[in-house]
Write a protein that holds these residues in place. Structure first.
Motif, PDB file in Angstrom:
ATOM      1  N   LYS A  98       3.520   8.722   3.978  1.00  0.00           N
ATOM      2  CA  LYS A  98       3.472   8.450   2.579  1.00  0.00           C
ATOM      3  C   LYS A  98       4.714   7.637   2.160  1.00  0.00           C
ATOM      4  O   LYS A  98       4.874   6.545   1.545  1.00  0.00           O
ATOM      5  N   LEU A 107      -7.338  10.327   1.536  1.00  0.00           N
ATOM      6  CA  LEU A 107      -7.154   9.917   0.289  1.00  0.00           C
ATOM      7  C   LEU A 107      -5.810   9.087   0.376  1.00  0.00           C
ATOM      8  O   LEU A 107      -5.774   8.172  -0.645  1.00  0.00           O
ATOM      9  N   GLN A 108      -4.997   9.368   1.279  1.00  0.00           N
ATOM     10  CA  GLN A 108      -3.602   8.327   1.542  1.00  0.00           C
ATOM     11  C   GLN A 108      -4.401   7.074   2.072  1.00  0.00           C
ATOM     12  O   GLN A 108      -3.726   6.023   1.457  1.00  0.00           O
ATOM     13  N   LYS A 120      -6.976   5.625   1.349  1.00  0.00           N
ATOM     14  CA  LYS A 120      -7.500   5.263   0.091  1.00  0.00           C
ATOM     15  C   LYS A 120      -6.596   4.471  -0.868  1.00  0.00           C
ATOM     16  O   LYS A 120      -6.579   3.407  -1.217  1.00  0.00           O
ATOM     17  N   ASP A 121      -5.380   5.174  -0.928  1.00  0.00           N
ATOM     18  CA  ASP A 121      -4.122   4.700  -1.566  1.00  0.00           C
ATOM     19  C   ASP A 121      -3.785   3.474  -1.093  1.00  0.00           C
ATOM     20  O   ASP A 121      -3.273   2.417  -1.622  1.00  0.00           O
TER      21      ASP A 121
END
Length: 397
Positions: free
Chosen positions: A291, A385-386, A388-389
């Motif tokens: 991230k 979810l990362q 997705k980001d």
């Protein structure tokens, strides 16, 4: 006792061929097995060859690693070992050059079931396995990304400057994971790919998101894996195919800088770079470092790739631009997530090699795929979810 006798006959035959291949400069050559290691697909033997150099008139020693494929027929079939060894032998015999940063190949034997390859023991050059299997420190990640950038660059250069030779190698590659006949692997991939969704549902995550992604991931082998490995021009190059820290060796140079060497080319394939990049980033890096450092990592990769191309005289490098590679990752980066869904539990839970080698029934693999409980499921859910980001789910939502 019978198996010991068979092994002794095999090792004597192979070592005789190796010593003969090493040339006429060796006098009084003899070998000694110092230790052995069990790997998932092979038995690995560390061998020292001692001899007198006729040219120098002095005693010398050559250290090598000899890999022999598992002999059990069912294991060879399940893991496509004939094809795996074929690809690695092809790499060293037709693709790697002596002046490049690879181990020196001393012997290849492609006579099933006695598949074997002997490589220089590069521990003697200061290379060592990465001390981390997961949550790899940034220094190691950047070093690995620069080296895979140069590796991909080698493929691009040969594709442009020696096109016929390059595609002759590509045509000889054998599939080891992704084709319509591999129903066992397909079942396991589809089975485990929804693990993150199950966890998100338990956490009362958005139901619409979960429904859409479950529909995709329950058929992940066809909708993601098979589509990602298909060649996409002009970005496709020769990829390692199993780019993880377990297939890397590192050394610390005199100036304190890390250097990396790639090993184990059994799954080499002609595909877009995202096959290697997403595998490493999802399987070996923590969610936190990915991230915070994703773009720094990708820039390190592209800078090394670009320099390799320019040094080789490739002028038209816009098609390999940083933006093109990011777009490739955005489109197909879910490949690495599926790989992590399948293998991450085994890595974090430190699954032993013997346990893997005895897995014959598909139920054994199913149990492995669910190891680690909520700890692993949460890592995978956060990873999804990362993704997705990052924009990797746009084509699915």
């Amino acid at each position: 006792m019978s198996s010991d006798k068979n092994f002794q006959r095999w090792i004597e035959k192979v070592m005789s061929e190796i010593i003969e291949n090493l040339g006429s400069n060796m006098d009084g050559a003899r070998y000694e097995l110092s230790k052995s290691t069990k790997l998932i697909t092979s038995d690995q033997y560390y061998v020292r060859v001692q001899f007198t150099s006729k040219a120098k008139g002095q005693s010398e020693e050559l250290s090598m690693v000899l890999k022999r494929a598992l002999q059990e027929k069912i294991a060879r079939e399940i893991m496509c070992l004939d094809s795996q060894f074929h690809n690695e032998i092809l790499f060293y015999s037709m693709y790697a050059r002596p002046d490049e940063n690879f181990a020196r190949c001393l012997y290849t034997g492609e006579r099933p079931p006695d598949l074997a390859i002997a490589l220089e023991n590069v521990n003697k050059r200061g290379y060592y396995p990465c001390p981390y299997e997961y949550d790899v420190p940034l220094e190691y990640i950047l070093t690995a990304m620069r080296e895979i950038g140069r590796f991909h660059g080698k493929g691009y250069v040969m594709k442009e400057q020696q096109r016929e030779r390059f595609f002759n190698i590509v045509k000889r590659l054998r599939e080891t994971r992704y084709d319509s006949t591999m129903e066992r692997f397909k079942f396991l991939i589809n089975f485990v790919a929804t693990r993150a969704i199950e966890y998100l549902r338990d956490q009362d995550h958005d139901a619409i998101f979960c429904d859409k992604m479950e529909a995709v991931l329950s058929n992940a082998y066809d909708t993601i894996m098979m589509k990602t490995v298909e060649p996409v021009e002009p970005l496709s190059t020769l990829c390692h195919g199993d780019f993880t820290v377990s297939n890397t060796l590192f050394k610390t140079e005199d100036n304190g800088q890390l250097r990396m060497m790639l090993i184990d080319f059994a799954h080499m394939r002609y595909s877009p770079p995202v096959v290697d990049l997403s595998t490493f980033l999802c399987l070996c890096c923590s969610n936190e470092i990915r991230k915070d450092k994703f773009f720094e990592i990708m820039r390190a990769y592209h800078d090394a790739l670009k320099k390799y191309l320019l040094d080789a005289g490739i002028q038209d490098i816009e098609k390999y631009s940083y933006d093109a590679l990011l777009d490739n990752y955005k489109t197909s980066g879910m490949f690495g997530f599926i790989i992590a869904s399948f293998y991450l539990a085994s890595i974090i839970e430190n699954m032993c090699t013997n346990e893997v080698r005895t897995m014959v029934k598909i139920e054994d693999h199913v149990k492995i795929c669910k190891r680690g409980g909520d700890k692993i499921s949460k890592i995978l859910a956060d990873m999804l979810l990362q993704m997705k980001d990052f924009g990797c789910l746009e084509r699915f939502l």
